[in-house]
Design a protein around this motif. Sequence first.
Motif, PDB file in Angstrom:
ATOM      1  N   SER A   1     -19.982  11.620  -5.777  1.00  0.00           N
ATOM      2  CA  SER A   1     -20.866  11.021  -6.776  1.00  0.00           C
ATOM      3  C   SER A   1     -20.686   9.503  -6.851  1.00  0.00           C
ATOM      4  O   SER A   1     -21.657   8.746  -6.785  1.00  0.00           O
ATOM      5  N   VAL A   2     -19.452   9.057  -6.971  1.00  0.00           N
ATOM      6  CA  VAL A   2     -19.166   7.617  -7.081  1.00  0.00           C
ATOM      7  C   VAL A   2     -19.631   6.881  -5.830  1.00  0.00           C
ATOM      8  O   VAL A   2     -20.233   5.803  -5.912  1.00  0.00           O
ATOM      9  N   THR A   3     -19.359   7.460  -4.684  1.00  0.00           N
ATOM     10  CA  THR A   3     -19.725   6.810  -3.421  1.00  0.00           C
ATOM     11  C   THR A   3     -21.236   6.729  -3.267  1.00  0.00           C
ATOM     12  O   THR A   3     -21.764   5.697  -2.856  1.00  0.00           O
ATOM     13  N   TRP A   4     -21.934   7.801  -3.607  1.00  0.00           N
ATOM     14  CA  TRP A   4     -23.385   7.751  -3.539  1.00  0.00           C
ATOM     15  C   TRP A   4     -23.940   6.733  -4.518  1.00  0.00           C
ATOM     16  O   TRP A   4     -24.863   5.996  -4.183  1.00  0.00           O
ATOM     17  N   GLN A   5     -23.402   6.692  -5.734  1.00  0.00           N
ATOM     18  CA  GLN A   5     -23.912   5.767  -6.750  1.00  0.00           C
ATOM     19  C   GLN A   5     -23.767   4.316  -6.305  1.00  0.00           C
ATOM     20  O   GLN A   5     -24.636   3.491  -6.586  1.00  0.00           O
ATOM     21  N   THR A   6     -22.684   3.989  -5.638  1.00  0.00           N
ATOM     22  CA  THR A   6     -22.451   2.600  -5.234  1.00  0.00           C
ATOM     23  C   THR A   6     -22.927   2.308  -3.817  1.00  0.00           C
ATOM     24  O   THR A   6     -23.638   1.337  -3.593  1.00  0.00           O
ATOM     25  N   GLY A   7     -22.557   3.154  -2.871  1.00  0.00           N
ATOM     26  CA  GLY A   7     -22.854   2.873  -1.475  1.00  0.00           C
ATOM     27  C   GLY A   7     -24.247   3.249  -1.013  1.00  0.00           C
ATOM     28  O   GLY A   7     -24.712   2.775   0.016  1.00  0.00           O
ATOM     29  N   PHE A   8     -24.932   4.118  -1.764  1.00  0.00           N
ATOM     30  CA  PHE A   8     -26.250   4.571  -1.356  1.00  0.00           C
ATOM     31  C   PHE A   8     -27.339   4.128  -2.345  1.00  0.00           C
ATOM     32  O   PHE A   8     -28.462   4.604  -2.265  1.00  0.00           O
TER      33      PHE A   8
ATOM     34  N   ARG B   1     -13.520   1.825  -3.995  1.00  0.00           N
ATOM     35  CA  ARG B   1     -12.348   1.026  -4.390  1.00  0.00           C
ATOM     36  C   ARG B   1     -11.156   1.232  -3.457  1.00  0.00           C
ATOM     37  O   ARG B   1     -10.200   0.474  -3.489  1.00  0.00           O
ATOM     38  N   TRP B   2     -11.207   2.261  -2.606  1.00  0.00           N
ATOM     39  CA  TRP B   2     -10.142   2.535  -1.642  1.00  0.00           C
ATOM     40  C   TRP B   2     -10.586   2.181  -0.221  1.00  0.00           C
ATOM     41  O   TRP B   2      -9.886   2.505   0.747  1.00  0.00           O
ATOM     42  N   GLY B   3     -11.732   1.522  -0.100  1.00  0.00           N
ATOM     43  CA  GLY B   3     -12.272   1.195   1.213  1.00  0.00           C
ATOM     44  C   GLY B   3     -11.476   0.126   1.934  1.00  0.00           C
ATOM     45  O   GLY B   3     -10.631  -0.566   1.363  1.00  0.00           O
ATOM     46  N   ARG B   4     -11.735   0.006   3.205  1.00  0.00           N
ATOM     47  CA  ARG B   4     -11.147  -1.009   4.085  1.00  0.00           C
ATOM     48  C   ARG B   4      -9.626  -0.882   4.191  1.00  0.00           C
ATOM     49  O   ARG B   4      -8.930  -1.876   4.365  1.00  0.00           O
ATOM     50  N   ARG B   5      -9.129   0.356   4.082  1.00  0.00           N
ATOM     51  CA  ARG B   5      -7.686   0.598   4.212  1.00  0.00           C
ATOM     52  C   ARG B   5      -7.383   1.581   5.335  1.00  0.00           C
ATOM     53  O   ARG B   5      -6.270   2.075   5.432  1.00  0.00           O
ATOM     54  N   GLY B   6      -8.393   1.911   6.130  1.00  0.00           N
ATOM     55  CA  GLY B   6      -8.184   2.803   7.258  1.00  0.00           C
ATOM     56  C   GLY B   6      -8.377   4.275   6.960  1.00  0.00           C
ATOM     57  O   GLY B   6      -8.209   5.117   7.850  1.00  0.00           O
ATOM     58  N   HIS B   7      -8.752   4.609   5.726  1.00  0.00           N
ATOM     59  CA  HIS B   7      -8.907   6.025   5.376  1.00  0.00           C
ATOM     60  C   HIS B   7     -10.017   6.702   6.171  1.00  0.00           C
ATOM     61  O   HIS B   7      -9.872   7.839   6.618  1.00  0.00           O
ATOM     62  N   GLY B   8     -11.142   6.025   6.358  1.00  0.00           N
ATOM     63  CA  GLY B   8     -12.243   6.605   7.117  1.00  0.00           C
ATOM     64  C   GLY B   8     -11.827   6.906   8.555  1.00  0.00           C
ATOM     65  O   GLY B   8     -12.131   7.978   9.088  1.00  0.00           O
ATOM     66  N   GLY B   9     -11.127   5.985   9.173  1.00  0.00           N
ATOM     67  CA  GLY B   9     -10.653   6.197  10.541  1.00  0.00           C
ATOM     68  C   GLY B   9      -9.678   7.354  10.632  1.00  0.00           C
ATOM     69  O   GLY B   9      -9.733   8.154  11.578  1.00  0.00           O
ATOM     70  N   ARG B  10      -8.786   7.456   9.652  1.00  0.00           N
ATOM     71  CA  ARG B  10      -7.840   8.577   9.650  1.00  0.00           C
ATOM     72  C   ARG B  10      -8.564   9.906   9.453  1.00  0.00           C
ATOM     73  O   ARG B  10      -8.222  10.917  10.076  1.00  0.00           O
TER      74      ARG B  10
ATOM     75  N   TRP C   1      -3.091   9.963  -4.894  1.00  0.00           N
ATOM     76  CA  TRP C   1      -4.531  10.009  -5.135  1.00  0.00           C
ATOM     77  C   TRP C   1      -5.309  10.511  -3.932  1.00  0.00           C
ATOM     78  O   TRP C   1      -5.048  10.117  -2.798  1.00  0.00           O
ATOM     79  N   VAL C   2      -6.303  11.349  -4.184  1.00  0.00           N
ATOM     80  CA  VAL C   2      -7.294  11.708  -3.174  1.00  0.00           C
ATOM     81  C   VAL C   2      -8.320  10.586  -3.193  1.00  0.00           C
ATOM     82  O   VAL C   2      -8.882  10.267  -4.241  1.00  0.00           O
ATOM     83  N   VAL C   3      -8.544   9.962  -2.034  1.00  0.00           N
ATOM     84  CA  VAL C   3      -9.381   8.763  -1.982  1.00  0.00           C
ATOM     85  C   VAL C   3     -10.628   8.911  -1.110  1.00  0.00           C
ATOM     86  O   VAL C   3     -11.490   8.044  -1.105  1.00  0.00           O
ATOM     87  N   GLY C   4     -10.712  10.007  -0.355  1.00  0.00           N
ATOM     88  CA  GLY C   4     -11.864  10.222   0.504  1.00  0.00           C
ATOM     89  C   GLY C   4     -11.824  11.622   1.072  1.00  0.00           C
ATOM     90  O   GLY C   4     -10.844  12.354   0.900  1.00  0.00           O
TER      91      GLY C   4
ATOM     92  N   MET D   1       0.845  -1.171   0.000  1.00  0.00           N
ATOM     93  CA  MET D   1       0.000   0.000   0.000  1.00  0.00           C
ATOM     94  C   MET D   1       0.889   1.231   0.000  1.00  0.00           C
ATOM     95  O   MET D   1       1.867   1.321   0.724  1.00  0.00           O
ATOM     96  N   ALA D   2       0.534   2.209  -0.822  1.00  0.00           N
ATOM     97  CA  ALA D   2       1.250   3.477  -0.872  1.00  0.00           C
ATOM     98  C   ALA D   2       1.018   4.231   0.431  1.00  0.00           C
ATOM     99  O   ALA D   2       0.119   3.914   1.205  1.00  0.00           O
ATOM    100  N   GLU D   3       1.812   5.242   0.687  1.00  0.00           N
ATOM    101  CA  GLU D   3       1.685   6.022   1.904  1.00  0.00           C
ATOM    102  C   GLU D   3       0.314   6.686   1.977  1.00  0.00           C
ATOM    103  O   GLU D   3      -0.134   7.333   1.030  1.00  0.00           O
ATOM    104  N   ALA D   4      -0.347   6.521   3.128  1.00  0.00           N
ATOM    105  CA  ALA D   4      -1.672   7.098   3.343  1.00  0.00           C
ATOM    106  C   ALA D   4      -1.548   8.261   4.301  1.00  0.00           C
ATOM    107  O   ALA D   4      -0.755   8.222   5.245  1.00  0.00           O
TER     108      ALA D   4
END
Length: 185
Positions: A22-29, A109-118, A69-72, A1-4
Motif C-alpha cells: 500500500s505505502v509503495t503504491w501510494q508513493t511510487g505509483f 524509506r528503505w530504498g537505495r540500500r540494496g534490498h531490491g537486489g537481494r 523490520w520487514v522492509v520489502g 545500517m542494521a543487518e540486512a
Amino acid sequence: MAEAAVRPALPADVGEIARIQSVTWQTGFAGILPPDVLAGFDVAAAAEQWRQTIEQGPATVFVATEGAWVVGFCGAGPSPESESAAANDTPVEDAATVALIGTILVEPRWGRRGHGGRLLTAATAAARAGGSTRGICWVPEQNKAMVGFFRRAGWVPDGVVRTLDAGGRPLREIRVTGSLDLRTT
C-alpha cells in the motif's frame, strides 16, 4: 545500517507485506495509477491474498529485512505459459522453464540500500534451484526506476507489451527478461 537479509515469508508477515504494498503504491505509483485506484487499495484483502500465496503457492514470497523490520518483498514462481508467450500469443520454446517475478517492492524509506537486489537474487536463486532457466517480469513502462533496476541486473525489455485496465485508464507494461545468474550483489 542494521543487518540486512532476505528470507522466505511467513504467514505472520502478511500484514507488513500488505502495508508495504500500500505505502509503495501510494508513493511510487502515484503518477502511474489513477488516484481512485490507489485510494481503493484494500490492505486487508491484499493481506489475505498474500497469506494464500505464502501458504499454498505456487509462487514463493520472500521478505527483505533490515534489523527487526520487514522492509520489502518479492513474489516469484513458475511463469504461466500465457505470461511468457511471444507477442503473437504463441508459446515460447522454453515456456516450461521460465520463472515469473510477479512483484518486487521495497518500502520507499528503505530504498537505495540494496534490498531490491537481494530480493531479486534470492528469487532467481530459488527459481534456478527449481529448474527454471530464465526469468521475466512485467514492469509499468512509465516506471523508469524499476526498468533501470532490472537493466542493472542484466534484464532487458524483450519487445512484448501489454495494456491493463487501471481504473478505466490504460496502464502499459513492458516485459523484461534475463538470466537467473544476476549481475547484482
